[in-house]
Design an enzyme around this catalytic site. Structure first.
Site, short mmCIF file in Angstrom:
data_model
loop_
_atom_site.label_atom_id
_atom_site.label_comp_id
_atom_site.label_asym_id
_atom_site.label_seq_id
_atom_site.Cartn_x
_atom_site.Cartn_y
_atom_site.Cartn_z
N LYS A 76 0.84 -1.21 0.00
CA LYS A 76 0.00 0.00 0.00
C LYS A 76 0.88 1.26 0.00
O LYS A 76 1.84 1.34 0.77
CB LYS A 76 -0.89 -0.03 1.25
CG LYS A 76 -1.89 1.11 1.36
CD LYS A 76 -2.80 0.94 2.59
CE LYS A 76 -3.90 1.98 2.64
NZ LYS A 76 -4.80 1.81 3.79
N SER A 151 -9.86 1.79 2.73
CA SER A 151 -8.98 2.49 1.83
C SER A 151 -7.92 1.59 1.18
O SER A 151 -7.33 1.99 0.18
CB SER A 151 -8.26 3.60 2.59
OG SER A 151 -7.39 3.07 3.57
N SER A 175 -10.10 -0.14 7.14
CA SER A 175 -9.49 -0.18 5.81
C SER A 175 -8.75 -1.46 5.45
O SER A 175 -8.34 -1.61 4.30
CB SER A 175 -8.53 0.99 5.65
OG SER A 175 -9.27 2.13 5.32
#
Ligand code: GLN
Length: 486
Positions: A76, A151, A175
Site C-alpha cells: 500500500k 482504503s 481499511s
C-alpha cells in the site's frame, strides 16, 4: 506443482525453502501478471526491474532461514519506502521520495521479502471504496463496475487478482477488514501498539494500525509474525513478547466462548447478512465453541464518535503539508497565499471535507461539545468491550453491512459511505484486534465476510478461531480473468 500464482504465501515459502522454486521463478511470474493488470489500476509505482534484480541476488546466496525468503510483495502506498516514491495516493505527495523506510516494511525486507511496487489506496487512506485516490479508482477484479472497498482497495484488488502473494494494509476504521470482506480475502487489524506506525503516512494517529492481508488465515499469522515488533521510534509501540503466531496456530477452539452482540443487528441489514452471521455461529458450534448473546450498548455512538475523532486527528496531521516541507507547491503572492493555494490545489475533496470537520470540532467554541464529548464516548465504547471480555473470549459479527457496491453508488453521499464502516470502527476506537474472513456469497455472487474481534493482544486466539472457521466454511470463489490485458 500447481501454478506459482495459485500457491499461498506459506506454500511459496516452503517451496523456496525446499529449493523447488527460486525467488526469481516466483518474482518473474508475479511481475508478468502484474504487467497485464492495468485495467484494475492497482499499481501507482512499479519496481519490477529492481524486484527481479533482487530476486536474482537472493538466489545466488539464498538465506533460507528467513520467514519470507525471496517473496515478492506489492505494498500500500501509505508506507514510506526509502528511495521509492510514496504518495499516499495524493497530489500533494505526488513527488515525495522518502529518505527512510517504515518499520513494518523494513521488517518484511529484513525477513527476505522483495518490493514489487506501491499500491493505490484512498487519498491519505480516507475512504471506503478507493474512489478518492488522486490516481483514479481501483477496480475490483470481481466485476468491472465494483469497488474493491477502501482504503486499502489497491491492496485487496491486487491480492484477490493474484498480483501479489500477500500484502499489508493500514486500518484506521476498517481499511483492512472491509476491502478484505469485499474481495473474498483475509484481513487482520492488530491491537493498537502491535505494529509500529513509524514511517506510515499518518491519518488518525490514535487509530491507525498496519496489518496483513492474505489469501488464508495461516498466511495472515505468518505475515503478522514478521510485521509486529517493538519499535522505540514509535512512542505508542508496546513492548510485549510477540507470539509465533503461525507456529502456534491451532484449530482447537473447544470450549471457547464467543459473544454475539445484539447491537450489531442494525436496521435495514439484509437477510443475507443475517444468514451469514447465523451460519458463522453454527460453524463455531461445530468446532466446539459456546455461543453467548451479549450487549455492547454504546455501539450506536461508534460511527459518530469515529467521524469526530478521526477527522480531528487528520486535520492536525495534515497541517504539515504546506508546500514547504514535502511534495507539491503552488506559487503564491506571499507565504500565507502560497500555503492556501498549495493546500487548495493539493488536497482532494474528501480530504478537504475531513480537514474542515476536524478543525471545526477542535475549534475553541466547539471543542468541549464535540471533540471532548467524543473522547468520553470512546471510553464508554472501550468499557463495553472490557465488560464483555469478562464473559467471552471473542466476538463474532459481520464485517460489513453489505457486499461490495458499485463505483459511483455512494461517492456523492458521504453519510451512506461512512455507514459502511459501522461494524469495523468500534474495534479501532477500542484499540482491539479484529480479523475478517471470507464466509459466503450474496445473491449476486459477491463475497461477504465475518469479523472476529478479540481482547487486546489476543491475536493468537482470533487467528485460531478464524483458522478453525475457515476449515468449516471452505470458501470457494472462482475469479474470472476479464481484466487481463495482453
Ligand atoms: N472508511 C474509513 C474512513 O474513511 C476508514 C478508513 C481507514 O481505515 N483508513 O475513515
Amino acid at each position: 506443482m500447481s501454478n506459482i500464482i495459485d500457491l499461498s504465501l506459506s506454500e511459496l515459502v516452503s517451496n523456496i525453502k525446499n529449493k523447488k522454486l527460486s525467488s526469481y521463478d516466483v518474482t518473474s511470474e508475479y511481475v508478468e501478471r502484474s504487467k497485464k493488470s492495468k485495467n484494475l489500476n492497482t499499481y501507482i509505482e512499479e519496481t519490477f526491474d529492481a524486484a527481479l534484480k533482487k530476486a536474482k541476488e537472493f538466489d545466488t546466496k539464498p538465506d533460507l532461514n528467513k520467514k519470507l525468503p525471496g517473496i515478492p510483495m506489492a505494498i500500500k502506498d501509505l508506507f514510506c519506502t526509502k528511495n521509492v516514491k510514496t504518495t499516499a495516493s495524493s497530489k500533494i505527495l505526488n513527488n515525495f521520495i522518502p529518505t527512510y523506510e517504515s518499520t513494518v516494511t523494513q521488517n518484511l525486507w529484513n525477513d527476505g521479502a522483495i518490493l514489487l511496487g506501491k499500491l493505490n489506496c484512498d487519498e491519505f487512506a480516507m475512504g471506503s471504496s478507493n474512489e478518492t485516490s488522486y490516481f483514479g479508482n481501483v477496480i475490483s477484479p470481481i466485476d468491472k463496475d465494483l469497488v474493491p472497498g477502501g482504503s486499502s482497495g489497491g491492496s485487496a484488488s491486487a491480492l484477490a487478482a493474484k498480483l501479489t502473494p500477500a500484502t499489508i494494509g493500514t486500518d484506521t476504521g476498517g481499511s483492512i477488514r472491509q476491502p478484505a470482506s469485499f474481495t473474498g480475502t483475509v484481513g487482520l487489524k492488530p491491537t493498537y501498539g502491535s505494529c509500529s506506525r513509524y514511517g506510515i503516512v499518518a491519518f488518525a494517529s490514535s487509530l491507525d494500525q498496519a496489518g496483513p492481508m492474505t489469501r488464508n488465515v495461516n498466511d495472515a499469522a505468518l505475515l503478522l509474525e514478521v510485521m509486529s515488533s517493538f519499535d522505540n521510534k514509535d512512542s505508542t509501540s508496546v513492548d510485549f513478547k510477540r507470539p509465533m503466531y503461525s507456529k502456534d496456530l491451532s484449530k482447537d477452539i473447544k470450549g471457547k466462548k464467543i459473544g454475539i452482540p445484539k447491537e450489531y443487528r442494525v436496521d435495514g441489514m439484509s437477510e443475507e447478512i443475517e444468514k451469514l452471521w447465523e451460519n458463522g455461529k453454527n460453524y463455531l458450534k461445530d468446532c466446539g465453541a459456546e455461543i453467548i448473546d451479549v450487549s455492547l450498548p454504546h455501539t450506536k455512538f461508534a460511527l459518530p464518535t469515529y467521524y469526530i475523532v478521526a477527522p480531528a486527528e487528520a486535520s492536525s496531521n495534515l497541517a504539515r503539508y504546506d508546500g514547504v516541507k514535502y511534495g507539491f507547491r503552488t506559487k503564491g503572492n506571499n507565504l500565507i497565499d502560497m500555503y492556501e493555494k498549495t493546500r487548495s490545489a493539493g488536497f482532494g475533496d474528501e480530504v478537504k471535507r475531513r480537514i474542515m470537520i476536524g478543525t471545526y470540532v477542535l475549534s475553541s467554541g466547539y471543542y468541549d461539545a464535540y471533540y471532548l464529548k467524543a473522547q468520553k464516548v470512546r471510553r464508554l465504547i472501550k468499557n463495553d468491550f472490557n465488560n464483555i471480555f469478562q464473559k467471552v473470549d471473542a466476538i463474532l459479527t459481520p464485517s460489513t453491512p453489505s457486499s461490495a457496491f458499485k463505483i459511483g453508488d455512494k461517492s456523492n453521499d458521504p453519510v451512506s459511505m461512512y455507514l459502511n464502516d459501522i461494524f469495523t470502527v468500534p474495534v479501532n476506537l477500542a484499540g482491539l484486534p479484529g480479523i475478517s474472513i471470507p464466509a459466503g456469497l450474496d445473491k449476486k455472487g459477491y463475497p461477504l465476510g465475518l469479523q472476529i474481534i478479540g481482547k487486546s493482544f489476543d491475536e493468537q486466539n482470533i487467528l485460531n478461531i478464524a483458522y478453525s472457521m475457515e476449515d468449516k466454511i471452505n470458501f470457494k470463489f472462482n475469479l474470472k480473468e476479464w481484466w487481463i490485458n495482453d
